[in-house]
Design a protein around this motif. Structure first.
Motif, short mmCIF file in Angstrom:
data_model
loop_
_atom_site.label_atom_id
_atom_site.label_comp_id
_atom_site.label_asym_id
_atom_site.label_seq_id
_atom_site.Cartn_x
_atom_site.Cartn_y
_atom_site.Cartn_z
N UNK A 185 -6.53 -0.75 -0.01
CA UNK A 185 -5.73 -2.04 -0.58
C UNK A 185 -5.94 -1.88 -2.21
N UNK A 186 -6.45 -0.71 -2.86
CA UNK A 186 -6.53 -0.76 -4.07
C UNK A 186 -6.49 0.85 -4.49
N UNK A 187 -5.39 0.89 -5.32
CA UNK A 187 -5.12 2.38 -5.80
C UNK A 187 -4.71 2.41 -7.36
N UNK A 188 -5.48 3.34 -8.31
CA UNK A 188 -5.14 3.45 -9.54
C UNK A 188 -4.28 4.69 -9.64
N UNK A 189 -3.25 4.41 -10.46
CA UNK A 189 -2.14 5.57 -10.86
C UNK A 189 -1.83 5.29 -12.18
N UNK A 190 -2.14 6.42 -12.96
CA UNK A 190 -1.69 6.49 -14.37
C UNK A 190 -2.24 5.16 -15.19
N UNK A 191 -3.55 4.89 -14.91
CA UNK A 191 -4.07 3.54 -15.80
C UNK A 191 -3.59 2.25 -15.29
N UNK A 192 -2.83 2.28 -14.19
CA UNK A 192 -2.29 1.02 -13.46
C UNK A 192 -2.80 1.06 -12.21
N UNK A 193 -3.35 -0.33 -11.98
CA UNK A 193 -4.04 -0.58 -10.32
C UNK A 193 -2.83 -1.11 -9.51
N UNK A 194 -2.66 -0.73 -8.29
CA UNK A 194 -1.55 -1.20 -7.21
C UNK A 194 -2.38 -1.68 -6.26
N UNK A 195 -2.03 -2.66 -5.81
CA UNK A 195 -2.63 -3.52 -4.57
C UNK A 195 -1.90 -3.48 -3.58
N UNK A 196 -2.50 -3.64 -2.09
CA UNK A 196 -1.68 -4.07 -0.95
C UNK A 196 -2.37 -5.59 -0.77
N UNK A 197 -1.41 -6.22 -0.03
CA UNK A 197 -1.87 -7.47 0.42
C UNK A 197 -2.81 -7.64 1.38
N UNK A 198 -2.97 -6.70 2.13
CA UNK A 198 -3.83 -6.67 3.13
C UNK A 198 -4.55 -5.27 3.12
N UNK A 199 -5.77 -5.00 2.97
CA UNK A 199 -6.36 -3.57 2.73
C UNK A 199 -6.11 -2.89 4.19
N UNK A 200 -5.78 -1.41 3.84
CA UNK A 200 -5.60 -0.77 5.11
C UNK A 200 -6.13 0.70 4.81
N UNK A 201 -6.34 1.42 5.79
CA UNK A 201 -6.83 2.76 5.52
C UNK A 201 -5.82 3.81 5.75
N UNK A 202 -5.88 4.68 6.89
CA UNK A 202 -4.91 5.59 7.31
C UNK A 202 -3.80 5.03 8.03
N UNK A 203 -2.43 5.13 7.72
CA UNK A 203 -1.45 4.54 8.41
C UNK A 203 -0.28 5.60 8.51
N UNK A 204 0.20 5.60 9.64
CA UNK A 204 1.61 6.30 10.02
C UNK A 204 2.41 5.95 9.07
N UNK A 205 3.54 6.56 8.70
CA UNK A 205 4.71 6.32 7.68
C UNK A 205 5.32 5.09 8.46
N UNK A 206 5.56 5.02 9.54
CA UNK A 206 6.13 3.78 10.17
C UNK A 206 5.45 2.50 10.08
N UNK A 207 4.10 2.95 10.15
CA UNK A 207 3.26 1.61 9.80
C UNK A 207 3.14 1.38 8.36
#
Lengths: 577, 108
Positions: free
Chosen positions: A314-336
């Protein structure tokens, strides 16, 4: 010469000759120079040109039900110089017309030959004014545009002004066709300026306006409006819109906005209520735009639907910006990733596509340009070229930020997935017909353009079915109909350029049934409160509209179909026995 | 003298006939106008009535009225729909039998 005439007589004779000579000169002058203007002055004194107003064309829905018609109403005018007791007249007229006495007195005291007192009054008021029997007060019939369904489809139809000029919507767009051409009757008038009925010497008949037939279905429009109104009120939204579309032809079956207005009295509503938000407002779509990134990734075979992505809890830092997911998740298939609307998963997948290919598909899906619908005021939306993108743009755009769209563009994009990969041109006008029903102009369905393969479209339909089945749009599920779609919840941009944490645009764009789509339905809500997720706010509206429309189209739920087949079989068996 | 009087009489008679004819034309025009006014009035009234009927039949109005009486309608489900078989008279069927069963004219 003139022997025997006295000099006096001769003088008189010369004087007469001179006078006649002058008259002859004047006659030549009149005949040669001033004949035409003088003749015009004379004819204006005894000739009378009566305007013959054309009937404004009718606007029909696709089943030929009247959405806008014209009736004749009475307007009251005064000839002030004929009104003797102005004080008394203004007092009496004010009470009947419901206007202020001072205003009417002012009008009656003007140094004019004509003054409007009230335009297009009801037949009851006209009768009451007539009963006053005041000399110098007269009536004239004027056409009035009326909309029997009131607020329904008001943003599509638009409205007209007092003189029947189209001001908004289709009334404005097709004003030239609807209006018709004014005719005239030239007659002779007597000394009291009254028309002499038997001395009509020329009549040019008015050409009535053409009728416009829409693709809108009265019943679908009514259902869509009813459910949108409920959702709009329940979630205290600032604005809302709904579009129901045929994904194969692009026909708009319903288009409604909230707030709305009654075109029968458009002046009585604020200008904001009259805006057709579905085509005139753009917004950042948020997660509902992920269908574009997902479709392009699958089409370009950059990912497989079962390929796994790590969603960083649910939290990922990319080029100094932090992106969030509304529900934290680990590994997901692309369809998921799409099913649970993971921002992190989508942006990681989008890295595999790259900016140029993503931009190519954004353009292919028709974003950043008008759809060409026949309604006035449509805007392009904003899509920027990859050369101007920052390092964050690819991620942001893939999840529906840094790009603005209209509700209609989103509906059209969803129609591509529903119809098997073809981009259709939305159409709201079917044809223009003359008064006899002869088609003058047919708005043919434009040839669809294939932009993704049938396989990709099918794969996307399966993925989007998962969104409703067990993803973010579970509230959109309609038993037995298997709808599919994508939710979106986008933060709005504040005036200081930052993303708001209290203002959101919620959306749900779906189609039904997912395996054999018949309808695309888009529901957008602007700043809903207290809930703001597309999956919470827009899906109930979608669900109710879908359920009603399926019954309307007599498409029965599949489970029930099975049950009925079983019952029929058992009945057959019984009969055999 | 008789000729003069005769011609005066004829001219007067023609003039009177002309005036009478003009008066008749005027009267006729007035009558046509009056009838036309009545016709227009009736057409206008009809249009207003049509508008009222359309307004009353409008889904928006019907919904408002039903909601005011707390009646909420919804589309029927399949189990609520009873399909009634409509009896249709048996159509005449042309019982075609090929005349030739062999050869060129045979029905292949």
């Amino acid at each position: 010469m003139y022997k025997g005439t006295t000099p006096r007589i001769r003088k008189v004779l010369y004087a007469l000759i001179a006078a006649f000579a002058l008259l002859a000169v004047r006659l030549i002058f009149v005949q040669m120079g001033a004949a035409k203007p003088l003749s015009n002055i004379a004819s204006n004194q005894y000739r009378l040109a009566v305007s013959l107003l054309p009937k404004r064309g009718i606007i029909y829905d696709r089943n030929r039900k009247e959405l806008a018609i014209t009736i004749n109403l009475t307007s009251v005018f005064a000839e002030p110089f004929k009104v003797k007791d102005k004080e008394f007249a203004s007092q009496k007229l004010a009470s009947v017309l419901g206007a202020s006495r001072q205003d009417i007195y002012k009008k009656l005291s003007q140094e004019k030959g004509f003054a409007w007192l009230a335009r297009k009054v009801s037949p009851d008021i006209a009768r009451a004014v007539n009963a006053l029997n005041i000399k110098g007060i007269d009536f004239i019939k004027e056409p009035q545009r009326v909309y029997p369904n009131g607020v329904m489809a008001s943003h599509v139809l638009g409205f007209t002004d007092t003189d029947n000029n189209g001001l908004e919507g289709l009334e404005l767009r097709f004003d030239k066709h609807l209006k018709g051409i004014q005719g005239y009757r030239y007659a002779i008038r007597d000394a009291k300026q009254r028309e002499v009925p038997s001395y009509e010497y020329k009549e040019i008949q008015p050409a009535d306006g053409d009728n416009v037939v829409l693709t809108i279905d009265n019943m679908i429009q009514s259902i869509a409006e009813k459910e949108l109104e409920k959702g709009y009120k329940k979630f205290h939204a600032k604005g809302a819109c709904i579009i129901v579309m045929d994904p194969f032809t692009g026909d708009i079956l319903a288009l409604a906005n909230r707030p709305s207005y009654d075109p029968n009295n458009a002046k009585g509503w604020p200008a904001d209520s009259r805006r057709n938000r579905a085509i005139c407002d753009y917004f950042e779509p948020g997660s509902s735009f992920k269908i574009i990134a997902a479709s392009s990734l699958l089409e370009e075979k950059a990912v497989r639907s079962d390929e796994k992505f790590y969603c960083e809890n649910g939290e990922y830092r990319w080029f100094g910006h932090t992106y969030h997911d509304h529900t934290p998740r680990g590994w997901l298939a692309f369809r998921d990733v799409i099913k649970y609307s993971s921002n992190i998963g989508t942006m990681k997948a989008a890295q595999k596509l790259g900016p140029d290919r993503l931009y190519k598909y954004i353009k292919k899906f028709g974003f950043g340009e008008k759809t060409g619908i026949e309604l006035p005021g449509e805007i392009n939306g904003v899509t920027t070229h990859p050369s101007t993108w920052s390092k964050l743009s690819l991620c942001s755009i893939s999840m529906g930020q840094e790009v603005t769209v209209t509700a209609l563009q989103l509906s059209r994009a969803m129609a591509v997935l529903a119809n098997g990969g073809n981009l259709v041109a939305p159409r709201i006008v079917e044809s223009i017909e003359d008064r006899t029903g002869h088609v003058i102009k047919k708005f043919e369905t434009k040839k669809p353009q294939r932009i993704i393969s049938e396989e990709t479209a099918k794969e996307m339909r399966d993925i989007l079915r998962g969104v409703v089945d067990s993803g973010t749009a579970e509230l959109a599920e309609v038993d037995g109909y298997f709808p599919a779609g994508k939710t979106g919840t986008a933060q709005k941009v504040e005036s200081n350029g930052t993303y708001s944490h209290s203002k959101f645009t919620a959306s749900f764009i779906g189609f039904v049934p997912y395996d054999n789509p018949r309808l695309v339905i888009a529901v957008i809500m602007d700043e809903p409160r207290p809930f703001y997720y597309g999956g919470v706010v827009c899906t109930p509206v979608f669900k109710k509209v879908t359920a009603e429309l399926m019954s309307y189209y007599k498409i029965w739920p599949k489970e029930a179909e099975k049950r009925i087949k079983i019952t029929e079989k058992s009945e057959i068996k019984k009969n055999h026995r | 003298m008789k000729k003069i009087l005769g011609s005066i009489f004829i001219v007067t008679f023609i003039a009177l006939m002309y005036v009478n004819q003009q008066a008749l034309i005027y009267q006729m025009g007035l009558k046509v106008k009056q009838n036309n006014d009545v016709y227009t009035k009736l057409i206008d009234h009809n249009k207003i009535l049509v508008y009222n009927v359309l307004n009353l039949r409008s889904p928006v109005t019907l919904e408002k009225r039903l909601l005011a009486k707390e009646v909420e309608l919804s589309m029927p489900s399949q189990w609520q729909v009873v399909k009634k078989a409509i009896h249709t008279p048996k159509k005449f069927v042309f019982d075609y039998k090929p005349v030739a069963t062999k050869g060129f004219l045979a029905n292949r």
